[in-house]
Design a protein around this motif. Structure first.
Motif, PDB file in Angstrom:
ATOM      1  N   ALA A 274       0.839  -1.204   0.000  1.00 55.98           N
ATOM      2  CA  ALA A 274       0.000   0.000   0.000  1.00 55.98           C
ATOM      3  C   ALA A 274       0.875   1.255   0.000  1.00 55.98           C
ATOM      4  CB  ALA A 274      -0.940  -0.011   1.200  1.00 55.98           C
ATOM      5  N   GLY A 275       1.922   1.251   0.813  1.00 52.35           N
ATOM      6  CA  GLY A 275       2.807   2.412   0.876  1.00 52.35           C
ATOM      7  C   GLY A 275       3.500   2.689  -0.445  1.00 52.35           C
TER       8      GLY A 275
ATOM      9  N   LEU B  52       1.335  15.482  -1.783  1.00 53.42           N
ATOM     10  CA  LEU B  52       0.674  14.559  -2.716  1.00 53.42           C
ATOM     11  C   LEU B  52       0.637  13.135  -2.164  1.00 53.42           C
ATOM     12  CD1 LEU B  52       2.097  15.859  -6.124  1.00 53.42           C
ATOM     13  CD2 LEU B  52      -0.213  16.162  -5.225  1.00 53.42           C
ATOM     14  N   MET B  53       1.703  12.724  -1.464  1.00 51.82           N
ATOM     15  CA  MET B  53       1.694  11.399  -0.846  1.00 51.82           C
ATOM     16  C   MET B  53       0.659  11.341   0.276  1.00 51.82           C
ATOM     17  SD  MET B  53       5.643  10.023  -0.902  1.00 51.82           S
ATOM     18  CE  MET B  53       6.423  11.520  -0.327  1.00 51.82           C
ATOM     19  N   ASP B  54       0.577  12.391   1.074  1.00 52.34           N
ATOM     20  CA  ASP B  54      -0.440  12.437   2.133  1.00 52.34           C
ATOM     21  C   ASP B  54      -1.844  12.399   1.543  1.00 52.34           C
ATOM     22  OD1 ASP B  54       1.545  12.549   4.080  1.00 52.34           O
ATOM     23  OD2 ASP B  54       1.413  14.735   4.318  1.00 52.34           O
TER      24      ASP B  54
ATOM     25  N   GLU C 220      -6.769   9.308   0.254  1.00 54.80           N
ATOM     26  CA  GLU C 220      -7.662   8.744  -0.756  1.00 54.80           C
ATOM     27  C   GLU C 220      -7.728   7.223  -0.630  1.00 54.80           C
ATOM     28  OE1 GLU C 220      -7.334  10.296  -4.838  1.00 54.80           O
ATOM     29  OE2 GLU C 220      -6.220  11.980  -3.969  1.00 54.80           O
ATOM     30  N   LEU C 221      -6.596   6.587  -0.391  1.00 54.25           N
ATOM     31  CA  LEU C 221      -6.580   5.142  -0.202  1.00 54.25           C
ATOM     32  C   LEU C 221      -7.430   4.763   1.008  1.00 54.25           C
ATOM     33  CD1 LEU C 221      -5.549   2.280  -0.844  1.00 54.25           C
ATOM     34  CD2 LEU C 221      -3.567   2.786   0.615  1.00 54.25           C
ATOM     35  N   ARG C 222      -7.252   5.485   2.096  1.00 57.08           N
ATOM     36  CA  ARG C 222      -8.051   5.210   3.302  1.00 57.08           C
ATOM     37  C   ARG C 222      -9.536   5.371   3.030  1.00 57.08           C
ATOM     38  NH1 ARG C 222      -3.705   8.252   6.906  1.00 57.08           N
ATOM     39  NH2 ARG C 222      -2.585   6.436   7.722  1.00 57.08           N
TER      40      ARG C 222
ATOM     41  N   VAL D 238     -11.086   5.050   0.142  1.00 57.28           N
ATOM     42  CA  VAL D 238     -11.511   3.943  -0.730  1.00 57.28           C
ATOM     43  C   VAL D 238     -11.703   2.669   0.091  1.00 57.28           C
ATOM     44  CG1 VAL D 238     -10.729   2.405  -2.584  1.00 57.28           C
ATOM     45  CG2 VAL D 238     -10.504   4.872  -2.840  1.00 57.28           C
ATOM     46  N   VAL D 239     -10.744   2.387   0.968  1.00 61.39           N
ATOM     47  CA  VAL D 239     -10.839   1.183   1.800  1.00 61.39           C
ATOM     48  C   VAL D 239     -12.029   1.272   2.747  1.00 61.39           C
ATOM     49  CG1 VAL D 239      -9.665  -0.141   3.600  1.00 61.39           C
ATOM     50  CG2 VAL D 239      -8.397   0.632   1.610  1.00 61.39           C
ATOM     51  N   THR D 240     -12.238   2.448   3.352  1.00 52.45           N
ATOM     52  CA  THR D 240     -13.362   2.637   4.268  1.00 52.45           C
ATOM     53  C   THR D 240     -14.683   2.493   3.529  1.00 52.45           C
ATOM     54  OG1 THR D 240     -12.023   4.101   5.634  1.00 52.45           O
ATOM     55  CG2 THR D 240     -14.398   4.233   5.923  1.00 52.45           C
ATOM     56  N   ALA D 241     -14.793   3.093   2.351  1.00 50.16           N
ATOM     57  CA  ALA D 241     -16.032   2.996   1.560  1.00 50.16           C
ATOM     58  C   ALA D 241     -16.296   1.557   1.155  1.00 50.16           C
ATOM     59  CB  ALA D 241     -15.944   3.893   0.330  1.00 50.16           C
TER      60      ALA D 241
END
Length: 193
Positions: free
Chosen positions: A149-150, A173-175, A180-182, A184-187
């Motif tokens: 993921a990182g 941009l990394m933050d 955004e990844l979080r 997507v995973v939460t949704a």
């Protein structure tokens, strides 16, 4: 040809990236790179195994920088927070490298062999991060997920950064990509429950 000017490796890298951009990666020879840098072909091979390594020679520096950031993370940090602790040092590492990174990204995108090499570099980086997490006592499965993921967050953010005319903070941009990844995973987790 003066071999005594400082920063031969940097001059070679600059000459190579300019020539790759001007005439294409495949059409550029090591002799042309050395000549443009004001050095000999023999000097080129003291610094790089081949012309491809000019584009990938910084992989070890990136790994070391990321690992230093992870080492500084608190012992009780969760695996993803440990991986994300490397984002700040990485942003600092690339702070003044946007023009080079932008040209490099375009060259890699135009050459399938270089794209393959880029994927190999990212795969190796994932393994290095996974190993560092495992050394902290993170389970193999969690270490693999957090490392992958990182690296995905870094890769996506780095791509966004290199596509911009004017550089913004790679760290920001990394933050943003991690957020955004979080989301997507939460949704996805919410939708499946």
């Amino acid at each position: 040809m003066s071999r005594w000017k400082p920063d031969a490796a940097g001059r070679l890298a600059k000459a190579a990236i300019e020539l790759f951009a001007e005439q294409g990666y495949e059409a550029t020879t090591v002799a042309e790179i050395a000549e443009r840098a004001g050095l000999t072909k023999r000097t080129f091979f003291r610094y790089y195994a081949d012309k491809r390594e000019v584009l990938f020679g910084g992989a070890q520096e990136l790994e070391n920088c990321w690992l230093a950031g992870m080492d500084a993370a608190p012992e009780d940090a969760d695996p993803m927070a440990v991986v994300a602790a490397g984002f700040g040092p990485i942003s600092d590492l690339f702070a003044d490298r946007h023009p080079f990174a932008r040209l490099r990204a375009g060259i890699v995108a135009e050459n399938p062999d270089l794209q393959e090499r880029e994927l190999i570099k990212l795969h190796r980086l994932t393994g290095v991060l996974q190993h560092a997490l495992a050394k902290r006592g993170v389970s193999d499965h969690a270490a693999a997920l957090a490392a992958q993921a990182g690296v995905a967050v870094f890769h996506v953010a780095f791509g966004r950064w290199t596509r911009r005319e004017a550089p913004t903070s790679l760290g920001a941009l990394m933050d943003d990509s991690l957020d955004e990844l979080r989301s997507v995973v939460t949704a996805t987790a919410t939708a499946t429950t």
